[in-house]
Each structure stands twice: as C-alpha cells, then as structure tokens.
Design a protein around this motif. Structure first.
Motif, PDB file in Angstrom:
ATOM      1  N   THR A 357      41.432  37.489  32.012  1.00  0.00           N
ATOM      2  CA  THR A 357      40.731  38.578  32.694  1.00  0.00           C
ATOM      3  C   THR A 357      39.884  37.981  33.812  1.00  0.00           C
ATOM      4  O   THR A 357      40.019  36.794  34.131  1.00  0.00           O
ATOM      5  N   ASP A 358      38.993  38.790  34.371  1.00  0.00           N
ATOM      6  CA  ASP A 358      38.155  38.253  35.442  1.00  0.00           C
ATOM      7  C   ASP A 358      37.078  37.325  34.907  1.00  0.00           C
ATOM      8  O   ASP A 358      36.555  36.485  35.651  1.00  0.00           O
ATOM      9  N   THR A 359      36.734  37.435  33.616  1.00  0.00           N
ATOM     10  CA  THR A 359      35.657  36.603  33.063  1.00  0.00           C
ATOM     11  C   THR A 359      36.035  35.864  31.784  1.00  0.00           C
ATOM     12  O   THR A 359      35.176  35.251  31.151  1.00  0.00           O
ATOM     13  N   GLY A 360      37.309  35.915  31.380  1.00  0.00           N
ATOM     14  CA  GLY A 360      37.684  35.261  30.140  1.00  0.00           C
ATOM     15  C   GLY A 360      39.144  34.881  30.091  1.00  0.00           C
ATOM     16  O   GLY A 360      39.950  35.307  30.926  1.00  0.00           O
ATOM     17  N   ALA A 361      39.495  34.058  29.097  1.00  0.00           N
ATOM     18  CA  ALA A 361      40.878  33.646  28.881  1.00  0.00           C
ATOM     19  C   ALA A 361      41.053  33.295  27.410  1.00  0.00           C
ATOM     20  O   ALA A 361      40.160  32.693  26.794  1.00  0.00           O
ATOM     21  N   LEU A 396      33.356  33.384  32.247  1.00  0.00           N
ATOM     22  CA  LEU A 396      33.948  32.657  33.369  1.00  0.00           C
ATOM     23  C   LEU A 396      33.682  33.385  34.686  1.00  0.00           C
ATOM     24  O   LEU A 396      33.321  34.564  34.706  1.00  0.00           O
ATOM     25  N   THR A 397      33.898  32.665  35.787  1.00  0.00           N
ATOM     26  CA  THR A 397      33.680  33.224  37.118  1.00  0.00           C
ATOM     27  C   THR A 397      34.977  33.844  37.640  1.00  0.00           C
ATOM     28  O   THR A 397      36.037  33.197  37.576  1.00  0.00           O
ATOM     29  N   PRO A 398      34.943  35.069  38.143  1.00  0.00           N
ATOM     30  CA  PRO A 398      36.165  35.693  38.678  1.00  0.00           C
ATOM     31  C   PRO A 398      36.768  34.862  39.816  1.00  0.00           C
ATOM     32  O   PRO A 398      36.055  34.226  40.594  1.00  0.00           O
ATOM     33  N   THR A 425      43.897  30.881  36.367  1.00  0.00           N
ATOM     34  CA  THR A 425      42.923  31.395  37.323  1.00  0.00           C
ATOM     35  C   THR A 425      42.504  32.792  36.905  1.00  0.00           C
ATOM     36  O   THR A 425      43.349  33.660  36.656  1.00  0.00           O
ATOM     37  N   THR A 426      41.202  32.991  36.782  1.00  0.00           N
ATOM     38  CA  THR A 426      40.704  34.319  36.423  1.00  0.00           C
ATOM     39  C   THR A 426      40.968  35.299  37.552  1.00  0.00           C
ATOM     40  O   THR A 426      41.066  34.922  38.722  1.00  0.00           O
ATOM     41  N   SER A 427      41.064  36.557  37.215  1.00  0.00           N
ATOM     42  CA  SER A 427      41.392  37.572  38.202  1.00  0.00           C
ATOM     43  C   SER A 427      40.163  37.974  39.010  1.00  0.00           C
ATOM     44  O   SER A 427      39.024  37.746  38.607  1.00  0.00           O
ATOM     45  N   GLY A 428      40.419  38.610  40.178  1.00  0.00           N
ATOM     46  CA  GLY A 428      39.341  39.158  41.013  1.00  0.00           C
ATOM     47  C   GLY A 428      38.497  38.088  41.652  1.00  0.00           C
ATOM     48  O   GLY A 428      38.809  36.899  41.647  1.00  0.00           O
ATOM     49  N   GLY A 429      37.387  38.553  42.258  1.00  0.00           N
ATOM     50  CA  GLY A 429      36.370  37.648  42.765  1.00  0.00           C
ATOM     51  C   GLY A 429      36.771  36.790  43.926  1.00  0.00           C
ATOM     52  O   GLY A 429      36.542  35.588  43.909  1.00  0.00           O
ATOM     53  N   THR A 430      37.376  37.343  44.955  1.00  0.00           N
ATOM     54  CA  THR A 430      37.717  36.556  46.127  1.00  0.00           C
ATOM     55  C   THR A 430      36.451  36.045  46.798  1.00  0.00           C
ATOM     56  O   THR A 430      35.565  36.820  47.143  1.00  0.00           O
TER      57      THR A 430
END
Length: 493
Positions: A357-361, A396-398, A425-430
């Motif tokens: 996800t954007d903050t986890g795996a 985690l960091t997106p 690689t986490t999603s989002g957060g460009t």
C-alpha cells in the motif's frame, strides 16, 4: 588457514597536521550516477547518495558477485591523501574479496580543508547530524539500501585526521557503527576548534578516563549501548600525532565500556607490534590497542601475498604489520555472522512481498527448522522480531522503494544468515521536483553533476553543461531523485 576463511574461498572461488607536505596521487576512478556493475571489481565514484551537508565525495568497492547482507567497512584517508590512495595502499580491498564485504571510501578535498583533512576538530563537521559526519552516515545508508549491506555489521576506520573523524563518528553514531579502528588518530572530541587541534596532536589534555568517556557520552545523550568495539593503532615514534593520544583513546573507550585500563591479555605480532586486549564482562574483546615499536606517523601495512600480508608502501603507509588483517579479525569479518560468531541457522528462503500500500507492505517466507523467531530488516536496519513466517511492515513513506531481508534466530535470540533481499515500492506520494542554481563547479561538488574531459555533465540526463569551472552557471531540475536536467529557462519545483 581458519576454516571460515577456507569456506569463503570455496564459496567465492574465486588536521593530520599543517606540517604534512607530501602529496599522494589518487588512482584513476570512473564517475557514475549509480553503482553500475563493472566488468571487474574496481573503485567507483558514487554520486547522489544524499544531501551531502559535508561536501564529501563517495567512492565504493564492491567485490564481484557479493550477495546482499554482507558487512560494510568505511575507510577514511588522512590529510593530503585521497580515496584512491587509501584504496590502493591500505589493504582493505584484499580482505573485501577474501572475506566478502563492501568498502566505502569517503573523500574530502581542498575545498573543505587546504590539506584535504577531515574536520575532526570542527563541531560543525564532526558531530551528530552535521557536516562531514552526516555525509558519511548518508553513504552508509546508501550502501545499505543499494548494496544490501548488513546494518548490524557496519565498521569505520581511518588514518590520522581520518582516525580522528573515526573516533568522532563512533561517539556520535554508536547506533550506526558496530566497531571502529583509529590509526595514528585522536580521541573523540579532543578538539572542538582548529586552533586547539595542534594541542591534541602534540599531546592531548591529561583527563581522567571518566572525563574522556564523558566526551563520548555527550556526543549522543541518552544512548546506553551497545557501544562500538574499538581498535587503536599507534607507532611509538610518531611525532606528528603523539602516542599519548593512543593512551587517551584507550582510556576513553574502556571507560565507555565500563572496564578497567589493565589489559586482559597481551601478545606479540609481526612488525614489533604489541597487542593489548581489554575484554568486556563476557570475556569478549571490547577494546584493543596495537603499539608498533619504532613506527612513525602512518598506517601499518605489510606488502605480500600471504593471508596476513596486505597493502603497499607509500607516504604514510608504513611497512610493519597488516593493520587491515588484524582489525578485520577483531571485528569478526573473517567469520560468517555478526561480530564474528558462527551462526548455525541457514538463511530463510522464499521471501516475498505482497499487499503493498502507500504506507505498508506484507512479507512472507518459508520456515527454517530450529528457528524460534525471525528478525526482519528494512534497508539493513532491524525493524521487528516475530515468531511467525510473515510480517506486515507499516509506517512507510508513499512512493518510496524499500529493501527487506529476514534472518532466523534460535532460542538464544541470535540471528543467523540473512535471506536474499526483496524490494518493493509503496504506492502514491510522488516527490516534488527540486531546483538548484549554481556554478558547474558547485554542481559537481554537490553531487548533481560529474566531469569528463574538462566539461560538467548533469547526473542522470548526461546533458553537457559546458566547462567545469566557477564561471559557468546553470539551473538543474531534479526529478526523480538523482536525475538532473538543465532548466535555465525556468524551473518549476
């Protein structure tokens, strides 16, 4: 030959002071934006390893075919020296090949100090989170993430001014370095101004062990251990950095460890060297001193092809005894596990990443027979211990790439060999683009560009920026991280 050395061979088969005037010529190195694998292992410059507040250059040596989870050694040169000279003469690449570990060679330049000395005497350079010390730690973090270096087994060594900075790094970052080796160097925080540096070199203050130890404890307030294991090398005829510094270093680090200043044992080594061991409460060496009779100012080396021989003689590389070999044994680099302990449990297999996800795996792996628990490492640092064969890493960091490994632990809790690494690689957060306007010279020294044939080229895009000097100015746009393009007509962050 030690059994562990044989197993590795089978598996791999394969201000020192203002009075220093000698100049050393660096060996040729190739500059790249990332650690591309060369045809044969060589010293390679790495750019874009971090914000680099200390304006240092990073060079790395990674043996061919080295798997993730290997130890990391950081080697700091002395004044007037270079990363190339230290690579060629210190002996560390030989044992990197033999025992299997990565080596990072930080380099400072005359832009930082007229004699290219690391700033061990400047608190803006030598303390936690600042200057050159912070740049070195960024190199460690880069190696952990890029090469998969084991964050439990990171060591730092240095000569003279590099030795002084080594002691400062051990004091400021005991959470980063498991051990250190100071050669012809100074106690941590012996001087806090350049004016006071010569006083340390000619003979440091006569402080008690507790007062020296307080300088370490004040470098990272609140830290209670574990402390790094420290080796101290000193020539008895060193008139540049007086032998009293070795005594102060011994007092400093034995006090930090809470042990006395009387050695547990003393032995003789080649090159008229006396080794004194100061053991911890468990009987394991915590501090070792190596006194080389008749040796002047420099790093002990012993050219030759024998296992215990290493390096090449040059200015400040003195033919006595191979300090890299004995330091490596002290750190346990010749063994299979952290701290030189043989680990019986094999590496877990089948490690996979799912449910990103954007903050986890979510991680999962195959069970290891005899395992009581598993240690999970993210980018080389331990993040969890779990009794199961799965773990969800959170917080985690997106939009960020991470690397994980897992090691099985027995009933004692001691982790074994780490698994092969997996990345996701986490999603989002460009991340937003960043813009930098500076001279070509400044862009190169900051790690945004590199030189070739007298011109500067932007890292990533390889765009020709013109002559490498302070008179040509460009704006560079960074997006993604480490990739720079010329944006003189306008740069929107």
């Amino acid at each position: 030959m030690r059994p562990t050395i044989l197993r590795r061979l089978v598996r791999r088969v394969a201000p020192t002071v203002a009075g220093v005037l000698a100049l050393l010529t660096a060996q040729p190195v190739s500059a790249v934006a990332a650690p591309a694998a060369p045809a044969a292992a060589s010293l390679v410059q790495v750019t874009g390893f971090g914000s680099n507040p200390g304006n240092l250059q990073m060079f790395a040596y990674t043996p061919d075919g080295l798997a993730a989870g290997a130890p990391l050694v950081v080697a700091l040169h002395g004044c007037t020296q270079s990363a190339g000279a230290y690579y060629s003469n210190s002996g560390w690449p030989k044992y990197a090949d033999l025992w299997g570990f990565d080596v990072v060679f930080p380099q400072t330049t005359s832009a930082n100090n007229a004699l290219s000395c690391f700033g061990w005497f400047d608190q803006n350079e030598s303390t936690r989170g600042k200057g050159e010390a912070a740049s070195v730690v960024q190199m460690v973090e880069y190696a952990k993430k890029t090469y998969g270096s084991d964050g439990r087994r990171v060591y730092v060594t240095g000569l003279s001014a590099g030795g002084g900075m080594t002691a400062d790094l051990l004091a400021a970052y005991p959470d980063v370095f498991a051990g250190g080796s100071v050669a012809s160097g100074l106690p941590a925080q012996c001087a806090t101004t350049q004016a006071a540096a010569s006083g340390c070199q000619s003979g440091p203050q006569k402080l008690s062990p507790a007062q020296w130890g307080d300088k370490v404890r004040a470098s990272y307030p609140g830290w209670t251990g574990p402390w790094p294991r420290v080796a101290i090398w000193q020539g008895t005829a060193d008139y540049t950095v007086q032998p009293a510094n070795a005594t102060a270093l011994r007092d400093q680090w034995t006090d930090v460890w809470g042990i006395g200043q009387t050695p547990s044992s003393t032995t003789s080594l080649p090159g008229s060297t006396t080794r004194s061991v100061y053991a911890d409460a468990a009987g394991k060496p915590a501090v070792e001193t190596y006194s080389v009779a008749g040796m002047g100012h420099g790093l002990p080396v012993s050219p030759g092809s024998g296992t215990e021989q290493c390096g090449a003689t040059a200015a400040y590389f003195l033919n006595t005894v191979c300090s890299a070999y004995h330091t490596g044994l002290f750190w346990g680099l010749d063994e299979d596990g952290p701290g030189g302990e043989e680990q019986g449990l094999p590496a877990p297999t089948g490690l996979k990443v799912g449910g990103v996800t954007d903050t986890g795996a979510s991680l999962a792996w195959d069970a290891v027979v005899g395992a009581a628990s598993y240690a999970v490492y993210r980018d080389g640092a331990k993040v969890a211990t779990t009794p199961s064969t799965s773990y969800t890493d959170s917080g985690l960091t997106p939009g960020t790439t991470y690397r994980w490994t897992v090691a099985a632990a027995g009933a004692s809790g001691t982790a074994g060999t780490a698994s092969a690494a997996v990345t996701a690689t986490t999603s989002g957060g460009t991340a937003p683009a960043r813009c930098f306007t500076a001279s070509n010279y400044a862009h190169v020294t900051a790690g945004r560009a590199h030189t070739s044939g007298g011109h500067a080229y932007a890292n990533g895009s390889e765009q020709d920026m013109g002559l490498y000097n302070v008179f040509v100015t460009h704006t560079l746009r960074e997006s993604p991280a480490g990739h720079f393009v010329i944006a003189d007509s306008g740069c929107q962050a």
